[in-house]
Design an enzyme around this catalytic site. Structure first.
Site, PDB file in Angstrom:
ATOM      1  N   PRO A 103       6.084   3.345  12.948  1.00 20.56           N
ATOM      2  CA  PRO A 103       5.939   2.624  11.851  1.00 20.56           C
ATOM      3  C   PRO A 103       7.065   2.653  10.647  1.00 20.56           C
ATOM      4  CG  PRO A 103       4.313   4.440  11.877  1.00 20.56           C
ATOM      5  CD  PRO A 103       5.463   4.515  12.852  1.00 20.56           C
ATOM      6  N   GLU A 104       7.518   1.610  10.269  1.00 19.38           N
ATOM      7  CA  GLU A 104       8.393   1.910   8.859  1.00 19.38           C
ATOM      8  C   GLU A 104       7.379   1.021   7.986  1.00 19.38           C
ATOM      9  OE1 GLU A 104      12.621   1.089   9.204  1.00 19.38           O
ATOM     10  OE2 GLU A 104      12.849   1.738  11.124  1.00 19.38           O
TER      11      GLU A 104
END
Length: 271
Positions: free
Chosen positions: A2-3
Site C-alpha cells: 500500500p501506498e
DNA sequence: CTATGGACCTGAATGC
DNA sequence: TGCATTCAGGTCCATA
C-alpha cells in the site's frame, strides 16, 4: 503493497458501510508492528462514526477514541458480513454490527493502534511528524519548495521520508520524479522553484490518477476475498530496469538509494 | 536539527 | 531438488 492510493481506495471501499456500526468484538492475532494499546474488550460497544485517512494511516473514528490502522508493506483489509475463519495471515478482526473488518498481513509490518486522542498517547507520536497531504489544499507549490529547504538528502529519499509530503511510496516516488523529469539523486534543496513546482504537480497527478484507477479496478474489492485486488500499475519506469523509456526508448536504469530500488530514465531525467 | 543503516517479518524469486 | 541469498509497495529507532 500500500501506498497512499491503495490506502485511500481501501478506505473508500468500506467507509460508508461501516459507518454507524457498533463494535461487537475485537480479535487480535499474532503481534503486529505496535501493540493495540487497549484491551480488545474495551472496544466492544463503541460506534464507528467515520473512517478517515492521514498519510497511509486509516483512522476509524469511534465515539470514544480512534483506531489507527496501518497496512505496512503487505497488509490489506477486507470487510464482509460473513467472513471465513481467519487464515494464517489474518491478524486482526473488528467484528461490528455491519460486518467484520479483517486485517490480512503476512509480514506483520502493519498495525492497529487505539488512541484516546489525548496529547500523550502513542498515536500522537505516529501522526505528529507527518508532512502535508498531497491531495489536500495545504500542499501547494510554495509550501513544498519551502519544505525542501535545508534538505541535503537526495530528492527521492526526501519524498519517501514523509515529513514534507506524505503518501509517496517507493513506486510513486520513481514515477513522480520521472514525470517531472528530475533525477532522483539530486539534493532536495537544489531544486529550483520551477522544478519543485513540476514535482509538486507530478506527485499530485500520479497519486490522484492512481486513486481514480484504483477506484475502478477495485469495484469488487469489498466483496472479494480477503486479499485486495492489485493495481495493475502501468508504471513508466518502476520495475522496468533495462526496458525502454516510454518517452525516449533509452533503457531505464536501476539504482539503490537507502536500500530501496529507484528507477529512472538517464536521458529524460538529467538533473 | 539532518542523514544513514539496521531492525521488524514472511514469502517469492533467483542463483549455485 | 535443495539450500542460500536477495528482494518486496513502510517507517521507527539508534547512531553519527
Amino acid at each position: 503493497m500500500p501506498e497512499l492510493p491503495e490506502v485511500e481506495v481501501t478506505r473508500l471501499s468500506f467507509a460508508e458501510r461501516i459507518r454507524g456500526a457498533r463494535v461487537l468484538a475485537a480479535h487480535p492475532g499474532l503481534p503486529l508492528r505496535w501493540p493495540l494499546g487497549c484491551t480488545p474488550e474495551s472496544l466492544v460497544g463503541r460506534t464507528v462514526q467515520d473512517v478517515q485517512r492521514r498519510g497511509k494511516y486509516l483512522l476509524l473514528q469511534l465515539d470514544h477514541g480512534v483506531l489507527l490502522v496501518h497496512l505496512g508493506m503487505s497488509g490489506s483489509l477486507g470487510f464482509r458480513t460473513a467472513p471465513a475463519a481467519p487464515g494464517r495471515h489474518d491478524h486482526f478482526d473488528l467484528v461490528t454490527t455491519h460486518g467484520t473488518l479483517r486485517l490480512h498481513d503476512p509480514r506483520r509490518f502493519g498495525a492497529v493502534v487505539w488512541s484516546a486522542g489525548t496529547q500523550v498517547d502513542p498515536a500522537r507520536k505516529l501522526l505528529g511528524s507527518l508532512g502535508m497531504e498531497p491531495l489536500g489544499e495545504q500542499f501547494d507549490p510554495a509550501a513544498f519548495h519551502a519544505g525542501l529547504r535545508g534538505r541535503r538528502a537526495p530528492i527521492k529519499q526526501v519524498l519517501l521520508a514523509g515529513d514534507v509530503v506524505v503518501g509517496v511510496g517507493n513506486i510513486y516516488a520513481s514515477e513522480a520524479l520521472f514525470q517531472a523529469g528530475i533525477r532522483p539523486t539530486v539534493r532536495a534543496d537544489r531544486l529550483s522553484r520551477a522544478r519543485a513546482d513540476r514535482l509538486h504537480a507530478a506527485v499530485r497527478q500520479v497519486l490522484a490518477r492512481a486513486v481514480e484507477r484504483g477506484g475502478s479496478t477495485l469495484r469488487d474489492f469489498s466483496s472479494a476475498t480477503g486479499d485486495s485486488g492489485h493495481f495493475q500499475l502501468e508504471a513508466a519506469v518502476y520495475g522496468r530496469a533495462g526496458q525502454p523509456c516510454p518517452q525516449c526508448a533509452t533503457p531505464v536504469r536501476l539504482i539503490r538509494q537507502g536500500q530501496r530500488s529507484t528507477y529512472f530514465c538517464p536521458r529524460c531525467q538529467r538533473a
